[in-house]
Design a protein around this motif. Structure first.
Motif, PDB file in Angstrom:
ATOM      1  N   THR A  83      -5.277  -6.734  -8.582  1.00 47.83           N
ATOM      2  CA  THR A  83      -4.075  -6.822  -8.755  1.00 47.83           C
ATOM      3  C   THR A  83      -3.588  -6.066  -9.937  1.00 47.83           C
ATOM      4  OG1 THR A  83      -3.958  -9.007  -7.848  1.00 47.83           O
ATOM      5  CG2 THR A  83      -2.161  -8.076  -9.000  1.00 47.83           C
ATOM      6  N   ARG A  84      -4.125  -6.052 -10.912  1.00 49.38           N
ATOM      7  CA  ARG A  84      -3.787  -5.397 -12.318  1.00 49.38           C
ATOM      8  C   ARG A  84      -3.962  -3.675 -12.103  1.00 49.38           C
ATOM      9  NH1 ARG A  84      -2.224  -9.406 -12.983  1.00 49.38           N
ATOM     10  NH2 ARG A  84      -0.332  -8.161 -12.396  1.00 49.38           N
ATOM     11  N   TYR A  85      -5.064  -3.414 -11.419  1.00 47.76           N
ATOM     12  CA  TYR A  85      -5.236  -1.927 -10.988  1.00 47.76           C
ATOM     13  C   TYR A  85      -4.147  -1.468 -10.091  1.00 47.76           C
ATOM     14  CZ  TYR A  85      -7.795   2.325  -9.457  1.00 47.76           C
ATOM     15  OH  TYR A  85      -7.933   3.731  -9.280  1.00 47.76           O
ATOM     16  N   ALA A  86      -3.667  -2.080  -9.370  1.00 50.46           N
ATOM     17  CA  ALA A  86      -2.580  -1.895  -8.449  1.00 50.46           C
ATOM     18  C   ALA A  86      -1.381  -1.716  -9.185  1.00 50.46           C
ATOM     19  CB  ALA A  86      -2.329  -2.729  -7.275  1.00 50.46           C
ATOM     20  N   ASP A  87      -1.163  -2.551 -10.032  1.00 57.83           N
ATOM     21  CA  ASP A  87       0.167  -2.638 -10.997  1.00 57.83           C
ATOM     22  C   ASP A  87      -0.051  -0.955 -11.791  1.00 57.83           C
ATOM     23  OD1 ASP A  87       1.023  -4.881 -10.171  1.00 57.83           O
ATOM     24  OD2 ASP A  87       0.167  -5.793 -11.631  1.00 57.83           O
ATOM     25  N   HIS A  88      -1.263  -0.718 -12.183  1.00 61.85           N
ATOM     26  CA  HIS A  88      -1.325   0.241 -13.270  1.00 61.85           C
ATOM     27  C   HIS A  88      -1.042   1.599 -12.251  1.00 61.85           C
ATOM     28  CE1 HIS A  88      -3.435   3.454 -15.182  1.00 61.85           C
ATOM     29  NE2 HIS A  88      -4.213   3.765 -14.244  1.00 61.85           N
ATOM     30  N   LEU A  89      -1.606   1.754 -10.889  1.00 61.00           N
ATOM     31  CA  LEU A  89      -1.437   2.551 -10.293  1.00 61.00           C
ATOM     32  C   LEU A  89       0.267   2.714  -9.804  1.00 61.00           C
ATOM     33  CD1 LEU A  89      -4.287   2.387  -7.584  1.00 61.00           C
ATOM     34  CD2 LEU A  89      -3.941   4.066  -9.256  1.00 61.00           C
ATOM     35  N   MET A  90       0.813   1.808  -9.736  1.00 64.04           N
ATOM     36  CA  MET A  90       2.461   1.769  -9.382  1.00 64.04           C
ATOM     37  C   MET A  90       3.094   2.350 -10.640  1.00 64.04           C
ATOM     38  SD  MET A  90       2.804  -1.662  -7.115  1.00 64.04           S
ATOM     39  CE  MET A  90       4.596  -1.080  -6.676  1.00 64.04           C
ATOM     40  N   MET A 112      -3.563  -0.831  -1.642  1.00 61.00           N
ATOM     41  CA  MET A 112      -4.288  -1.674  -2.776  1.00 61.00           C
ATOM     42  C   MET A 112      -3.675  -3.091  -2.495  1.00 61.00           C
ATOM     43  SD  MET A 112      -6.895  -0.446  -4.502  1.00 61.00           S
ATOM     44  CE  MET A 112      -6.736  -1.883  -5.704  1.00 61.00           C
ATOM     45  N   ASN A 113      -2.424  -3.246  -2.591  1.00 60.48           N
ATOM     46  CA  ASN A 113      -2.082  -4.431  -2.292  1.00 60.48           C
ATOM     47  C   ASN A 113      -2.524  -5.154  -1.044  1.00 60.48           C
ATOM     48  OD1 ASN A 113      -0.735  -4.951  -5.013  1.00 60.48           O
ATOM     49  ND2 ASN A 113       0.975  -3.951  -4.219  1.00 60.48           N
ATOM     50  N   MET A 114      -2.543  -4.523   0.018  1.00 62.30           N
ATOM     51  CA  MET A 114      -3.009  -4.711   1.341  1.00 62.30           C
ATOM     52  C   MET A 114      -4.124  -5.184   1.331  1.00 62.30           C
ATOM     53  SD  MET A 114      -0.172  -5.075   3.224  1.00 62.30           S
ATOM     54  CE  MET A 114      -1.088  -5.283   4.522  1.00 62.30           C
ATOM     55  N   LEU A 115      -5.100  -4.435   0.622  1.00 63.97           N
ATOM     56  CA  LEU A 115      -6.405  -5.011   0.402  1.00 63.97           C
ATOM     57  C   LEU A 115      -6.834  -6.231  -0.112  1.00 63.97           C
ATOM     58  CD1 LEU A 115      -8.160  -1.438  -0.484  1.00 63.97           C
ATOM     59  CD2 LEU A 115      -8.305  -2.625   1.763  1.00 63.97           C
ATOM     60  N   ILE A 116      -5.982  -6.403  -1.394  1.00 63.39           N
ATOM     61  CA  ILE A 116      -6.008  -7.733  -1.857  1.00 63.39           C
ATOM     62  C   ILE A 116      -5.782  -8.820  -0.881  1.00 63.39           C
ATOM     63  CG2 ILE A 116      -5.018  -9.132  -3.820  1.00 63.39           C
ATOM     64  CD1 ILE A 116      -4.467  -6.402  -5.342  1.00 63.39           C
ATOM     65  N   ALA A 117      -4.808  -8.816  -0.166  1.00 61.21           N
ATOM     66  CA  ALA A 117      -4.417  -9.653   1.034  1.00 61.21           C
ATOM     67  C   ALA A 117      -5.376  -9.903   1.710  1.00 61.21           C
ATOM     68  CB  ALA A 117      -3.106  -9.341   1.673  1.00 61.21           C
ATOM     69  N   GLN A 139      -0.068  14.284   0.610  1.00 63.20           N
ATOM     70  CA  GLN A 139       0.937  13.650  -0.353  1.00 63.20           C
ATOM     71  C   GLN A 139       1.203  12.295   0.221  1.00 63.20           C
ATOM     72  OE1 GLN A 139       4.305  16.593  -1.192  1.00 63.20           O
ATOM     73  NE2 GLN A 139       3.357  17.738   0.459  1.00 63.20           N
ATOM     74  N   ALA A 140       1.300  11.994   1.446  1.00 59.91           N
ATOM     75  CA  ALA A 140       1.663  10.685   1.984  1.00 59.91           C
ATOM     76  C   ALA A 140       0.501   9.503   1.664  1.00 59.91           C
ATOM     77  CB  ALA A 140       1.768  10.719   3.445  1.00 59.91           C
ATOM     78  N   VAL A 141      -0.455   9.990   1.588  1.00 61.88           N
ATOM     79  CA  VAL A 141      -1.672   9.000   1.204  1.00 61.88           C
ATOM     80  C   VAL A 141      -1.715   8.666  -0.009  1.00 61.88           C
ATOM     81  CG1 VAL A 141      -4.068   8.881   0.995  1.00 61.88           C
ATOM     82  CG2 VAL A 141      -3.196   9.485   3.351  1.00 61.88           C
ATOM     83  N   ARG A 142      -1.442   9.721  -1.208  1.00 56.12           N
ATOM     84  CA  ARG A 142      -1.399   9.692  -2.281  1.00 56.12           C
ATOM     85  C   ARG A 142      -0.116   8.739  -2.799  1.00 56.12           C
ATOM     86  NH1 ARG A 142      -1.590  14.339  -3.745  1.00 56.12           N
ATOM     87  NH2 ARG A 142       0.790  14.980  -4.065  1.00 56.12           N
ATOM     88  N   ASN A 143       0.972   8.867  -2.151  1.00 61.14           N
ATOM     89  CA  ASN A 143       2.107   8.030  -2.224  1.00 61.14           C
ATOM     90  C   ASN A 143       1.707   6.776  -2.094  1.00 61.14           C
ATOM     91  OD1 ASN A 143       3.526  10.433  -3.252  1.00 61.14           O
ATOM     92  ND2 ASN A 143       4.721  10.688  -1.502  1.00 61.14           N
ATOM     93  N   VAL A 144       1.220   6.311  -1.178  1.00 59.83           N
ATOM     94  CA  VAL A 144       1.121   4.830  -0.719  1.00 59.83           C
ATOM     95  C   VAL A 144      -0.140   4.116  -1.034  1.00 59.83           C
ATOM     96  CG1 VAL A 144       2.392   5.473   1.358  1.00 59.83           C
ATOM     97  CG2 VAL A 144      -0.063   5.315   1.525  1.00 59.83           C
ATOM     98  N   VAL A 145      -0.968   4.845  -1.875  1.00 59.47           N
ATOM     99  CA  VAL A 145      -2.098   4.074  -2.612  1.00 59.47           C
ATOM    100  C   VAL A 145      -1.793   2.725  -3.112  1.00 59.47           C
ATOM    101  CG1 VAL A 145      -4.000   4.340  -4.335  1.00 59.47           C
ATOM    102  CG2 VAL A 145      -3.590   6.235  -2.767  1.00 59.47           C
ATOM    103  N   PRO A 146      -0.870   2.649  -4.128  1.00 60.37           N
ATOM    104  CA  PRO A 146      -0.635   1.445  -4.714  1.00 60.37           C
ATOM    105  C   PRO A 146      -0.200   0.328  -3.622  1.00 60.37           C
ATOM    106  CG  PRO A 146       0.495   2.873  -5.894  1.00 60.37           C
ATOM    107  CD  PRO A 146       0.117   3.663  -4.587  1.00 60.37           C
ATOM    108  N   SER A 147       0.454   0.637  -2.646  1.00 62.43           N
ATOM    109  CA  SER A 147       0.818  -0.222  -1.653  1.00 62.43           C
ATOM    110  C   SER A 147      -0.374  -0.731  -0.758  1.00 62.43           C
ATOM    111  CB  SER A 147       1.834   0.216  -0.668  1.00 62.43           C
ATOM    112  OG  SER A 147       3.124   0.471  -1.483  1.00 62.43           O
TER     113      SER A 147
END
Length: 277
Positions: free
Chosen positions: A262-269, A209-214, A199-207
């Protein structure tokens, strides 16, 4: 005889649809006006011709772009081997900080110290200290490679941030689920592995993703200790051609990669927000 009739849209739905169309028209109009203003007004600036030649030279861009793409492969390679290491180390640090066993209290101290240090020191400073400091010990090839120690600097820094994101995901799982799992006879380790972490991993996937972009962008910081990646290659062309257009070309390549991510991360969020409602 009763005749079934399909109910039409309500007055509220019609009003909301009208408001959406109105908002779209206003947004489109304002966007067009801004774009037209930029196209018309910017070329009227006194120094536009010089800026255009120095930063937006089409001939220089065409000449250097293939080499910039070639250099970008170095960025991709460093990212490819750093990202999995960051995910693993970050998760281990998060688990160390979450441990409840008194015997493992030193691990909690280590995890807290790790995140405090590497979140507190700027990335570029960590790259300099590790990238120049460790090879300065006189290590032989290939262990004096800036690729190795530069990657290590990124891994340590980003693991601290990723660990905190994982920890927030672990804390977001309600304690009642742990209690219920323990009451069924599961051990603390099994509860963490089978109940909390999924559950924890699923909850933080969007965040994450943003770290991967950075991370993809910060790979360019390694250019300061030697690797000829895209930023350093752009600097070489700038020196050879006395023109800043290669930097614009490098920016274009980064945008091609990061905007879809970034758009994919926004979609996930957005999807996550819809699921929580």
């Amino acid at each position: 005889m009763t005749q079934n009739r399909t109910a039409g849209p309500t007055r509220r739905e019609l009003f909301e649809a009208q408001q959406r169309r109105r908002s779209i028209r206003i947004a489109a109009t304002s966007t067009v006006l801004v774009v037209v203003a930029l196209i018309v007004l910017v070329p009227l600036a006194p120094g536009w011709v010089k800026v255009q030649q120095s930063f937006f030279n089409g001939e220089v861009l065409v000449k250097t772009f293939p080499k910039l793409l070639e250099a970008f492969k170095i960025n991709v390679m460093i990212f490819a081997w750093s990202a999995p290491a960051i995910a693993v180390l970050g998760l281990l640090i998060a688990l160390a900080r979450d441990t409840k066993s008194p015997a493992l209290f030193p691990l909690r101290i280590f995890g807290a110290a790790f995140t405090d240090i590497f979140r507190g020191v700027p990335v570029i400073l960590t790259v300099y200290l590790i990238g120049f400091g460790i090879p300065g010990l006189g290590l032989t090839r290939p262990w004096n490679s800036p690729y190795i120690w530069g990657s290590l600097a990124l891994i340590l820094t980003y693991s601290a941030y990723v660990a905190e994101i994982f920890r927030s995901g672990i804390d977001s799982v309600h304690h009642s689920q742990r209690a219920a799992a323990l009451s069924l006879g599961l051990t603390e380790g099994q509860v963490m592995r089978d109940v909390v972490l999924p559950q924890a991993v699923r909850n933080v996937v969007p965040s994450q993703m943003n770290m991967l972009i950075a991370l993809q962008k910060d790979v360019s910081l390694l250019s300061f200790i030697g690797p000829v990646e895209i930023f350093r290659q752009a600097g070489v062309f700038k020196s050879l051609l006395a023109n800043f257009t290669p930097y614009v070309g490098a920016a274009i390549i980064f945008l091609i990669v990061t905007i879809p991510a970034t758009r994919y991360a926004d979609h996930l969020m957005a999807r996550q927000m819809r699921e929580r409602r």
